[in-house]
Structure formats: structure tokens, C-alpha cells
Design an enzyme around this catalytic site. Structure first.
Site, short mmCIF file in Angstrom:
data_model
loop_
_atom_site.label_atom_id
_atom_site.label_comp_id
_atom_site.label_asym_id
_atom_site.label_seq_id
_atom_site.Cartn_x
_atom_site.Cartn_y
_atom_site.Cartn_z
N LYS A 15 -20.15 -50.11 71.79
CA LYS A 15 -19.63 -48.76 71.50
C LYS A 15 -20.33 -47.71 72.35
O LYS A 15 -19.67 -46.88 72.98
CB LYS A 15 -19.82 -48.48 70.01
CG LYS A 15 -19.26 -47.14 69.56
CD LYS A 15 -18.88 -47.15 68.08
CE LYS A 15 -20.08 -47.02 67.16
NZ LYS A 15 -20.70 -45.69 67.22
N SER A 16 -21.65 -47.74 72.39
CA SER A 16 -22.40 -46.73 73.16
C SER A 16 -22.00 -46.77 74.63
O SER A 16 -21.81 -45.73 75.27
CB SER A 16 -23.90 -47.01 73.06
OG SER A 16 -24.35 -46.83 71.75
N ARG A 62 -19.83 -43.94 77.09
CA ARG A 62 -20.44 -43.39 78.31
C ARG A 62 -19.57 -43.69 79.54
O ARG A 62 -19.46 -42.88 80.44
CB ARG A 62 -21.86 -43.95 78.46
CG ARG A 62 -22.85 -43.28 77.47
CD ARG A 62 -24.06 -44.14 77.24
NE ARG A 62 -25.09 -43.49 76.42
CZ ARG A 62 -25.07 -43.41 75.09
NH1 ARG A 62 -24.07 -43.90 74.39
NH2 ARG A 62 -26.07 -42.80 74.44
N GLY A 101 -20.18 -39.52 66.08
CA GLY A 101 -21.35 -38.71 66.41
C GLY A 101 -21.65 -38.75 67.89
O GLY A 101 -22.06 -37.74 68.49
N ARG A 156 -22.75 -33.93 59.47
CA ARG A 156 -23.89 -34.48 60.22
C ARG A 156 -24.64 -33.38 60.99
O ARG A 156 -24.04 -32.42 61.45
CB ARG A 156 -23.40 -35.61 61.13
CG ARG A 156 -22.84 -36.73 60.28
CD ARG A 156 -22.44 -37.91 61.07
NE ARG A 156 -23.57 -38.53 61.73
CZ ARG A 156 -23.46 -39.51 62.61
NH1 ARG A 156 -22.26 -39.97 62.93
NH2 ARG A 156 -24.53 -40.02 63.17
N GLN A 201 -28.51 -39.90 71.40
CA GLN A 201 -27.45 -38.88 71.46
C GLN A 201 -28.04 -37.54 71.90
O GLN A 201 -27.46 -36.83 72.72
CB GLN A 201 -26.74 -38.76 70.11
CG GLN A 201 -25.97 -40.04 69.78
CD GLN A 201 -25.28 -40.00 68.44
OE1 GLN A 201 -25.42 -39.05 67.67
NE2 GLN A 201 -24.55 -41.06 68.12
N ASP A 238 -29.11 -48.96 63.88
CA ASP A 238 -27.76 -49.19 63.33
C ASP A 238 -27.67 -50.52 62.59
O ASP A 238 -26.69 -50.76 61.87
CB ASP A 238 -26.71 -49.17 64.45
CG ASP A 238 -26.52 -47.77 65.03
OD1 ASP A 238 -26.92 -46.79 64.38
OD2 ASP A 238 -25.99 -47.66 66.15
N LYS A 288 -26.83 -40.61 59.30
CA LYS A 288 -25.79 -41.40 59.99
C LYS A 288 -24.42 -41.10 59.36
O LYS A 288 -24.27 -40.13 58.65
CB LYS A 288 -26.14 -42.89 59.92
CG LYS A 288 -27.44 -43.22 60.68
CD LYS A 288 -27.30 -42.99 62.15
CE LYS A 288 -28.59 -43.25 62.90
NZ LYS A 288 -28.51 -42.84 64.30
N ARG A 325 -20.27 -49.20 59.14
CA ARG A 325 -21.34 -50.22 59.05
C ARG A 325 -21.68 -50.56 57.59
O ARG A 325 -22.12 -51.67 57.31
CB ARG A 325 -22.57 -49.77 59.81
CG ARG A 325 -22.29 -49.59 61.31
CD ARG A 325 -23.55 -49.64 62.14
NE ARG A 325 -23.40 -48.93 63.40
CZ ARG A 325 -22.74 -49.39 64.46
NH1 ARG A 325 -22.19 -50.59 64.44
NH2 ARG A 325 -22.63 -48.66 65.56
C1 S3P Z 1 -25.95 -43.84 69.72
C2 S3P Z 1 -27.19 -43.48 69.32
C3 S3P Z 1 -27.71 -43.66 67.95
C4 S3P Z 1 -26.87 -44.66 67.17
C5 S3P Z 1 -25.40 -44.41 67.34
C6 S3P Z 1 -25.01 -44.50 68.80
C7 S3P Z 1 -25.55 -43.59 71.12
O1 S3P Z 1 -27.66 -42.42 67.27
O2 S3P Z 1 -27.21 -44.61 65.80
O3 S3P Z 1 -24.65 -45.33 66.60
O4 S3P Z 1 -24.51 -44.13 71.56
O5 S3P Z 1 -26.24 -42.82 71.80
P1 S3P Z 1 -28.87 -41.35 67.37
O6 S3P Z 1 -28.94 -40.85 68.76
O7 S3P Z 1 -28.47 -40.28 66.39
O8 S3P Z 1 -30.10 -42.10 66.96
#
Ligand code: S3P
Length: 429
Positions: free
Chosen positions: A24-25, A29, A96, A124, A171, A316, A343, A389
Site C-alpha cells: 500500500k505505501s 508513492r 491517511g 485523525r 507520513q 500496522d 490510526k 486491519r
Molecule cells: C504509512 C505510514 C504509517 C503507517 C501507514 C502507512 C505510509 O503511518 O501506519 O499505514 O505509507 O507512510 P504513520 O506515518 O502515521 O506512522
């Protein structure tokens, strides 16, 4: 959207081979950087989950042509200064990552935007990005004055800063680094512990001048980003549910192929091994992001303490690690994880409420939880609180619980793992 309840029973077996959806991350990006690059970016194994589709939707609204087919995503990037003003509010859904990372980009655009998301997103904390982006000169405000979305952003000239973040958050780090692409000097971020570094790795790959030294990442402004071919590795955060399942279901053996094992994400593997888990990494390779096939077998687990610098590498995964702890002999203590409260849901309180309802001895603490493992679990009705989750975590608990476990609003898993229940059903058949 329909609100379907999913019913699950104890599993008699768990066996087979699988792949998990793309990370996902990394998927988020790839869309963002591809949009800001010159030329075409091709993404394969992209996560077709609701969160990443929200990111695509936001960039389409800013004039980027994005073709989405089951085989690949094609992005016709328009360069660092190629976005245009959206004609409507940007909707970030449940995501988020979309909300916070895009804010760093919007802070530097020569137009105004408003962005918001669903009821979970609107609760959030956004102060964590509002503060550093404001220090860079951005005009960014919470519309309702509660430090949450909706956010109104009037882009403008930004200065490079060196930001010392109080939280280890990729993030936050990424929002600042992305704004830094447009600043008048170098921008740096120092974190209390290293958060996931996908932004640094991928921005470098697109041609940005990014340096990483210990807990500090820095970026120089005004790069020319060039379109790339990106193969997204399988998401270890999605694999985590099946890793936990294979560890706790008696007799289980599972091979999970092509999983990303970046050391800023692999805490679940280290903790599972420390708990006595039988996990072997096979066929390890590294094309920018390291990946491996994971062979996981049922194991007698024991409790551990999880704290400090490892926390961001498994943040996570902590909900499903709770289920491993509930099935382990002895006590598991989780500390320094207060961000779990911020979260998609308050994951400390929600885990404590429903694990207790299933018969587990769990005590929530301000920054984590204490679980005395080994008590038998029984099924109950779970409300996942709009948190994908949490839904998947209790689907895994169901595999070892007596009686029926029901998950209300079960389709929330589509945020990160479409076909999750089908995969679980296939492997436990
Ligand atoms: C993420 C960073 C994490 C993670 C989220 C995805 C990202 O959050 O919990 O699921 O893709 O940069 P935080 O930056 O709030 O820790």
C-alpha cells in the site's frame, strides 16, 4: 455501500501457497511521484485497494492522465510543476497516507485546494503535518479548527527547514520531504526512530537528490523527476495476517511469495521469530526494495516484550501480533506504541475491547497493551470501527476461536486487501 456481516468459524487446517496484494505505501508513492515526473510511469502489481484508488482519483482531479487496467497503471506525468487546480474538493477516503503526503505537495502548488475524507479520516490528527508545513511557509489550515480534515491549503513559496519530529512517522517525514522538492533550500527531517523509508528509496529512483543518514533524511529542491517502471512488492502488512494465521493454526504450513521485507517494515518477522515462530525467508532478492518468499509453519509461541526502535517497523502489524500473543504461553508487553491510538481507529482500545470479549486477558495501557496469553478464545460480534486491519485481525482470531465470529462492516477490508476473505477461505478449505 452495503454493510455486510462476515461469519467465520474455527479452522481445521491452513495450508498452501499464496501471493498478497501490492504494498500500500509503495503503491501510493508510485502514483504520486509518477504524477510529478516527466514522461510515463508504469506500475505493476499495484494495490487496487480503496486507499490507493483515492490517490489516483486525487491526481486525476489535478489533470494527470492515469490509465488503470488489471495488468498495470500508466501515468502520464506532467513534471514537478504540471498539476492543475482541481475543480472540486479532493476526497482522500479512508487514507491517511493520501491525506498527509498529498498535503506536502499541495502546500507548494500555485492554487488553493480543500481536501477531506471519510468519518475516520476526519478524526485523525493533522497537526503533525500542519506544524512543519507551516514552518516551511505553507498556508494550511484545518477548516473546522480541530486540527483534523477538512484541510484548506493555499499553496505558495516554501523554505527549506530542518525538522525534528517528535513521532516516528513516514507520513510526516514524507509530507515534509515532498514539500522540500519545491523549497528554496535543502529540507531535512530527523525522527526519534527510523520510520519506513519508501519515499527516500523511490524518490531517489525517480532522480531526486535524497540522502539518508541515521535518523535523518534530506532532500535538495527542484529535481527533474523522470518516469519509471515500478514493480510493487507484496505488502508485508497484508502478509502479516497470514503469517499470524499459519503460526497459530495447528498443523499449518504456508508459503507466501514475493513479500517486501524492507528492514523498516520487517519487525513482524523479527518478533514472530523471537516468540518461537518457524519462519524461513527464501529466495531473497533486492531490486531497490528487498523481497523474499516466506515459509511459515505452525509453532508453539511464547510471550515477548516489544518496545523501542522496532515499533515503527511493525506499527500496522501490532493488532494481529496481539492475536499471536493471545495464543502464546506467557505474557507479551507492548510499549512505546501510543500512535496506535491515532490510526484508522484507536487500535489500543478497540483491540482491548474485542480481545477481552473473546476471552483473552488483555490490559490496555497509555502506550500499548499487556496480554497474558494461553486462554482459549471464543467467537463474538466485532465492530471494526472503519478500520480494515481490525476486521482482518479478528478474522484471524476467528480461526482459533470456539464458535462463530462475526465481523460487521466486513467489506472495510477493501481499503487494503480486496479478496481477503476469499483467500482465507481457499487456504483453510
Ligand atoms: C504509512 C505510514 C504509517 C503507517 C501507514 C502507512 C505510509 O503511518 O501506519 O499505514 O505509507 O507512510 P504513520 O506515518 O502515521 O506512522
Amino acid at each position: 455501500m452495503s454493510h455486510s456481516t462476515i461469519s467465520l468459524n474455527k479452522a481445521a487446517r491452513l495450508r498452501g501457497e499464496m501471493t498478497v496484494p501490492g504494498d500500500k505505501s509503495i503503491s501510493h508513492r508510485a502514483v504520486m511521484f509518477g504524477s510529478l515526473a516527466e514522461g510515463t510511469t508504469e506500475i505493476t502489481n499495484f494495490l487496487q485497494g480503496a486507499d490507493c484508488l483515492s490517490t489516483i482519483d486525487c491526481f486525476r482531479k489535478m489533470g494527470i492522465e492515469i490509465e488503470n487496467t488489471p495488468e498495470r497503471i500508466l501515468i502520464r506525468g506532467r513534471g514537478l510543476h504540471g498539476l492543475s487546480a482541481p475543480s472540486s474538493i479532493l476526497d482522500t477516503g479512508n487514507s491517511g497516507t493520501t491525506t498527509r503526503l498529498i498535503s506536502g505537495i499541495l502546500a507548494a502548488q500555485p492554487f488553493e485546494t480543500t481536501l477531506t475524507g471519510d468519518a475516520s479520516i476526519q478524526k485523525r490528527p493533522m497537526r503533525r503535518i500542519i506544524e512543519p508545513l507551516s514552518m516551511m511557509g505553507a498556508d494550511i489550515a484545518s477548516v473546522n479548527g480541530n486540527d483534523c480534515a477538512p484541510l484548506h491549503i493555499a499553496g505558495g513559496k516554501l523554505h527549506g527547514i530542518h525538522y525534528h519530529s517528535k513521532i516516528a512517522s513516514a507520513q510526516v517525514k514524507s509530507a515534509i520531504l515532498l514539500a522540500g522538492l519545491y523549497a528554496d533550500g535543502t529540507t531535512g527531517v530527523t525522527e526519534p526512530a527510523l520510520s519506513r523509508n519508501h519515499t527516500e528509496i523511490m524518490l531517489r529512483c525517480f532522480g531526486a537528490d535524497v540522502t539518508s543518514e541515521g535518523l535523518t533524511a534530506s532532500v535538495r529542491p527542484n529535481p527533474t523527476l523522470r518516469g519509471q517502471k515500478i514493480v510493487v512488492p507484496g505488502d508485508i502488512s497484508s502478509a502479516a495476517f497470514f503469517i499470524a494465521a499459519a503460526l497459530i493454526v495447528p498443523g499449518a504450513e504456508l508459503l507466501i511469495r514475493d513479500v517486501g521485507i524492507n528492514p523498516t517494515r520487517d519487525g513482524i518477522l523479527r518478533v514472530a521469530k523471537a516468540m518461537g515462530g518457524d519462519i524461513t525467508c527464501l529466495h531473497v532478492r533486492n531490486d531497490g526494495e528487498p523481497t523474499a518468499d516466506l515459509l511459515v509453519r505452525h509453532s508453539a509461541l511464547h510471550g515477548v516484550t516489544i518496545e523501542g526502535g522496532i515499533i515503527p517497523t511493525l506499527i500496522d502489524e501490532l493488532p494481529v501480533i496481539n492475536i499471536m500473543a493471545a495464543c502464546a504461553e506467557g505474557t507479551t508487553v507492548i510499549r512505546n506504541a501510543e500512535d496506535l491510538r491515532a490510526k484508522e481507529s484507536n487500535r489500543i482500545d478497540v483491540m482491548a475491547e474485542y480481545l477481552r470479549a473473546m476471552g483473552c486477558d488483555i490490559t490496555p495501557t497509555p502506550d500499548g497493551m499487556i496480554i497474558a496469553g494461553g486462554r482459549p478464545l471464543h467467537g463474538t460480534l466485532i465492530d471494526p470501527h472503519m478500520d480494515h486491519r481490525i476486521a482482518m485481525t479478528f478474522a484471524i482470531a476467528a480461526l482459533v476461536a470456539e464458535g462463530r465470529t462475526e465481523i460487521a462492516d466486513g467489506e472495510i477490508v477493501n481499503v487494503s486487501y480486496p479478496h481477503f476473505y476469499e483467500e482465507l477461505a481457499r487456504l483453510t478449505r
